[in-house]
Scaffold this motif. Structure first.
Motif, PDB file in Angstrom:
ATOM      1  N   ASN A   1      -6.612  10.457   1.091  1.00 23.89           N
ATOM      2  CA  ASN A   1      -6.700   9.700   2.363  1.00 23.89           C
ATOM      3  C   ASN A   1      -5.396   9.000   2.742  1.00 23.89           C
ATOM      4  O   ASN A   1      -5.416   8.015   3.478  1.00 23.89           O
ATOM      5  CB  ASN A   1      -7.837   8.669   2.321  1.00 23.89           C
ATOM      6  CG  ASN A   1      -9.179   9.347   2.262  1.00 23.89           C
ATOM      7  OD1 ASN A   1      -9.351  10.411   2.866  1.00 23.89           O
ATOM      8  ND2 ASN A   1     -10.111   8.800   1.516  1.00 23.89           N
ATOM      9  N   HIS A   2      -4.286   9.491   2.237  1.00 21.37           N
ATOM     10  CA  HIS A   2      -3.002   8.909   2.616  1.00 21.37           C
ATOM     11  C   HIS A   2      -2.373   9.690   3.761  1.00 21.37           C
ATOM     12  O   HIS A   2      -2.622  10.873   3.910  1.00 21.37           O
ATOM     13  CB  HIS A   2      -2.039   8.894   1.420  1.00 21.37           C
ATOM     14  CG  HIS A   2      -2.029   7.590   0.703  1.00 21.37           C
ATOM     15  ND1 HIS A   2      -0.892   6.935   0.330  1.00 21.37           N
ATOM     16  CD2 HIS A   2      -3.053   6.804   0.309  1.00 21.37           C
ATOM     17  CE1 HIS A   2      -1.205   5.808  -0.271  1.00 21.37           C
ATOM     18  NE2 HIS A   2      -2.511   5.712  -0.312  1.00 21.37           N
ATOM     19  N   LYS A   3      -1.554   8.952   4.536  1.00 16.71           N
ATOM     20  CA  LYS A   3      -0.841   9.574   5.644  1.00 16.71           C
ATOM     21  C   LYS A   3       0.660   9.465   5.398  1.00 16.71           C
ATOM     22  O   LYS A   3       1.133   8.413   4.952  1.00 16.71           O
ATOM     23  CB  LYS A   3      -1.233   8.867   6.948  1.00 16.71           C
ATOM     24  CG  LYS A   3      -0.615   9.477   8.168  1.00 16.71           C
ATOM     25  CD  LYS A   3      -1.199   8.897   9.441  1.00 16.71           C
ATOM     26  CE  LYS A   3      -0.435   9.458  10.624  1.00 16.71           C
ATOM     27  NZ  LYS A   3      -0.880   8.907  11.885  1.00 16.71           N
TER      28      LYS A   3
ATOM     29  N   LYS B   1       0.813  -1.217   0.000  1.00 15.25           N
ATOM     30  CA  LYS B   1       0.000   0.000   0.000  1.00 15.25           C
ATOM     31  C   LYS B   1       0.847   1.269   0.000  1.00 15.25           C
ATOM     32  O   LYS B   1       0.315   2.371  -0.034  1.00 15.25           O
ATOM     33  CB  LYS B   1      -0.931   0.003   1.220  1.00 15.25           C
ATOM     34  CG  LYS B   1      -2.036  -1.044   1.126  1.00 15.25           C
ATOM     35  CD  LYS B   1      -2.989  -0.920   2.298  1.00 15.25           C
ATOM     36  CE  LYS B   1      -3.936  -2.094   2.363  1.00 15.25           C
ATOM     37  NZ  LYS B   1      -4.885  -2.115   1.263  1.00 15.25           N
TER      38      LYS B   1
ATOM     39  N   ARG C   1      -3.901  17.522   8.335  1.00 19.53           N
ATOM     40  CA  ARG C   1      -3.908  16.494   7.287  1.00 19.53           C
ATOM     41  C   ARG C   1      -4.022  17.064   5.892  1.00 19.53           C
ATOM     42  O   ARG C   1      -3.291  16.688   4.999  1.00 19.53           O
ATOM     43  CB  ARG C   1      -5.163  15.631   7.420  1.00 19.53           C
ATOM     44  CG  ARG C   1      -5.200  14.708   8.535  1.00 19.53           C
ATOM     45  CD  ARG C   1      -6.554  14.026   8.478  1.00 19.53           C
ATOM     46  NE  ARG C   1      -6.725  13.215   9.656  1.00 19.53           N
ATOM     47  CZ  ARG C   1      -7.708  12.366   9.813  1.00 19.53           C
ATOM     48  NH1 ARG C   1      -8.618  12.231   8.867  1.00 19.53           N
ATOM     49  NH2 ARG C   1      -7.800  11.653  10.896  1.00 19.53           N
TER      50      ARG C   1
ATOM     51  N   THR D   1       0.909   5.767   3.107  1.00 22.81           N
ATOM     52  CA  THR D   1      -0.046   4.655   2.892  1.00 22.81           C
ATOM     53  C   THR D   1      -1.431   5.201   3.240  1.00 22.81           C
ATOM     54  O   THR D   1      -1.530   6.266   3.864  1.00 22.81           O
ATOM     55  CB  THR D   1       0.233   3.438   3.817  1.00 22.81           C
ATOM     56  OG1 THR D   1      -0.017   3.841   5.170  1.00 22.81           O
ATOM     57  CG2 THR D   1       1.626   2.883   3.685  1.00 22.81           C
ATOM     58  N   PRO D   2      -2.477   4.447   2.894  1.00 19.70           N
ATOM     59  CA  PRO D   2      -3.795   4.889   3.318  1.00 19.70           C
ATOM     60  C   PRO D   2      -3.822   5.066   4.842  1.00 19.70           C
ATOM     61  O   PRO D   2      -3.206   4.276   5.573  1.00 19.70           O
ATOM     62  CB  PRO D   2      -4.718   3.753   2.879  1.00 19.70           C
ATOM     63  CG  PRO D   2      -4.000   3.101   1.748  1.00 19.70           C
ATOM     64  CD  PRO D   2      -2.546   3.212   2.080  1.00 19.70           C
ATOM     65  N   ARG D   3      -4.510   6.084   5.282  1.00 24.05           N
ATOM     66  CA  ARG D   3      -4.593   6.429   6.705  1.00 24.05           C
ATOM     67  C   ARG D   3      -5.116   5.253   7.549  1.00 24.05           C
ATOM     68  O   ARG D   3      -4.699   5.051   8.686  1.00 24.05           O
ATOM     69  CB  ARG D   3      -5.549   7.626   6.797  1.00 24.05           C
ATOM     70  CG  ARG D   3      -5.600   8.358   8.067  1.00 24.05           C
ATOM     71  CD  ARG D   3      -6.294   9.680   7.847  1.00 24.05           C
ATOM     72  NE  ARG D   3      -5.421  10.629   7.171  1.00 24.05           N
ATOM     73  CZ  ARG D   3      -4.440  11.286   7.771  1.00 24.05           C
ATOM     74  NH1 ARG D   3      -4.232  11.131   9.056  1.00 24.05           N
ATOM     75  NH2 ARG D   3      -3.678  12.125   7.088  1.00 24.05           N
ATOM     76  N   SER D   4      -6.028   4.483   6.961  1.00 24.52           N
ATOM     77  CA  SER D   4      -6.683   3.409   7.722  1.00 24.52           C
ATOM     78  C   SER D   4      -5.797   2.156   7.849  1.00 24.52           C
ATOM     79  O   SER D   4      -6.140   1.223   8.564  1.00 24.52           O
ATOM     80  CB  SER D   4      -7.976   3.014   7.013  1.00 24.52           C
ATOM     81  OG  SER D   4      -7.666   2.633   5.680  1.00 24.52           O
ATOM     82  N   TYR D   5      -4.670   2.135   7.171  1.00 24.92           N
ATOM     83  CA  TYR D   5      -3.819   0.934   7.144  1.00 24.92           C
ATOM     84  C   TYR D   5      -2.966   0.871   8.416  1.00 24.92           C
ATOM     85  O   TYR D   5      -2.406   1.886   8.844  1.00 24.92           O
ATOM     86  CB  TYR D   5      -2.956   0.999   5.876  1.00 24.92           C
ATOM     87  CG  TYR D   5      -1.942  -0.095   5.727  1.00 24.92           C
ATOM     88  CD1 TYR D   5      -2.328  -1.420   5.666  1.00 24.92           C
ATOM     89  CD2 TYR D   5      -0.580   0.210   5.643  1.00 24.92           C
ATOM     90  CE1 TYR D   5      -1.390  -2.429   5.534  1.00 24.92           C
ATOM     91  CE2 TYR D   5       0.371  -0.780   5.498  1.00 24.92           C
ATOM     92  CZ  TYR D   5      -0.037  -2.098   5.446  1.00 24.92           C
ATOM     93  OH  TYR D   5       0.897  -3.083   5.307  1.00 24.92           O
ATOM     94  N   ASP D   6      -2.857  -0.347   8.992  1.00 28.56           N
ATOM     95  CA  ASP D   6      -2.218  -0.498  10.308  1.00 28.56           C
ATOM     96  C   ASP D   6      -0.689  -0.485  10.299  1.00 28.56           C
ATOM     97  O   ASP D   6      -0.071  -0.267  11.327  1.00 28.56           O
ATOM     98  CB  ASP D   6      -2.662  -1.827  10.945  1.00 28.56           C
ATOM     99  CG  ASP D   6      -4.050  -1.714  11.529  1.00 28.56           C
ATOM    100  OD1 ASP D   6      -4.479  -0.583  11.804  1.00 28.56           O
ATOM    101  OD2 ASP D   6      -4.711  -2.759  11.685  1.00 28.56           O
TER     102      ASP D   6
END
Ligand SMILES: Cc1cc2nc3c(=O)[nH]c(=O)nc-3n(C[C@H](O)[C@H](O)[C@H](O)COP(=O)(O)O)c2cc1C
Length: 282
Positions: free
Chosen positions: A254-256, A120, A242, A198-203
């Motif tokens: 939505n990436h961090k 990702k 953000r 990576t996407p913000r929601s990815y751990d």
């Protein structure tokens, strides 16, 4: 659909042995069975382990499978020399980074392992005016912060409770003087910035991005290109929000941001390296 060419398959079962997702099952002397194709995580272990190139995988067409050239792999000694002599060389000049080297650096980043092979990580390269915008946003953030923490009212409290920040104020004002003269101290005058997100929601964003960073960093060093970790900019990004960070660094939606690297051609190379003292021994 994954399939196995029965004419080519040597029935060794290595594909079943290495597959981390248990896609294959294998009985001794038999052609492996593709039992759970939907479990495939597209890691390519099966195609890479197959001596006979008998596995036909839609994600890995034969032209994308390469024989490992063992003679090209650096020896432990040469890899160690590269790692020991690598430096955050801040003598970056305006000379352009060769395009081929830059694309090697990006490619190296994408070869890094990712959690569950989720791949990702997105690598974004910034050049020219975009770097100036990052520099300005970082510098302005820190000057605003210093304006508050070093105000006559706050200064004694900062000195007492935020000793590190208090001590770093002098460094910040040194940076400010350089910035006002048109230099880019926060981004080390880099001629490219490489953002890892990576996407913000990815751990596993931190882990995957920083593994990608390290691959890219060593590739840059092998090309004789300076790379410096942009911790200061990343700290500023935490506070500037953000949306502004995503805009400044051209991150996908939505990436961090998890890692940021400045790149550039150094004015000179260091002739020596010293053994790094281990802090735990100091
Ligand atoms: C998480 C992290 C943040 C860093 N932030 C900065 C930074 O903002 N600016 C900078 O010039 N160097 C930064 N560095 C580089 C370190 O100062 C440098 O790696 C360290 O002094 C060791 O030097 P070397 O990289 O040449 O071995 C950072 C390094 C790391 C790992």
């Amino acid at each position: 659909m994954i399939s196995i060419d029965p004419n080519d398959c040597k029935r060794c079962g290595r594909c079943a042995r290495v597959c981390p997702a248990a896609v294959y099952t294998h009985e001794k002397g038999e052609i492996p069975v593709i039992a759970k194709p939907k479990h495939c995580i597209q890691c390519g272990h099966c195609t890479d382990v197959c001596e006979a190139n008998a596995i036909l995988h839609p994600d890995f067409p034969t032209e994308n499978i390469h024989k490992v050239q063992r003679e090209l792999i650096p020896s432990p000694q040469s890899l160690m020399e590269l790692m020991k002599s690598r430096r955050s060389n801040r003598t970056i000049t305006p000379a352009p980074i060769p395009t081929e080297a830059l694309s090697d650096i990006v490619e190296a980043a994408y070869t890094a392992p990712t959690a569950e092979n989720s791949r990702k990580v997105v690598v974004t390269v910034l050049q020219g005016e975009d770097i100036q915008a990052v520099e300005d946003a970082t510098m302005r953030f820190f000057l605003r912060l210093a304006g508050i923490l070093m105000s006559p009212l706050m200064r004694p409290l900062t000195k007492l409770f935020l000793r590190n920040l208090y001590n770093e104020a002098a460094e910040l004002y040194r940076f400010e003087r350089k910035w006002r003269k048109g230099k880019r101290p926060c981004t080390c005058n880099g001629t490219a910035l490489v953002a890892f997100s990576t996407p913000r929601s990815y751990d596993f964003g931190w882990q995957d991005c920083n593994l990608a960073y390290q691959n890219a960093s060593l590739m840059a060093e092998a090309h004789g290109i300076s790379q410096i970790y942009m911790g200061l900019v990343q700290t500023a990004c935490k506070f500037i929000g953000r949306k502004k960070t995503a805009r400044l660094l051209h991150l996908p939606k939505n990436h961090k941001l998890y890692a940021l690297m400045a790149l550039g051609m150094p004015a000179f190379y260091y002739p020596n390296y010293s053994d790094k003292p281990r802090k735990s021994n100091l």
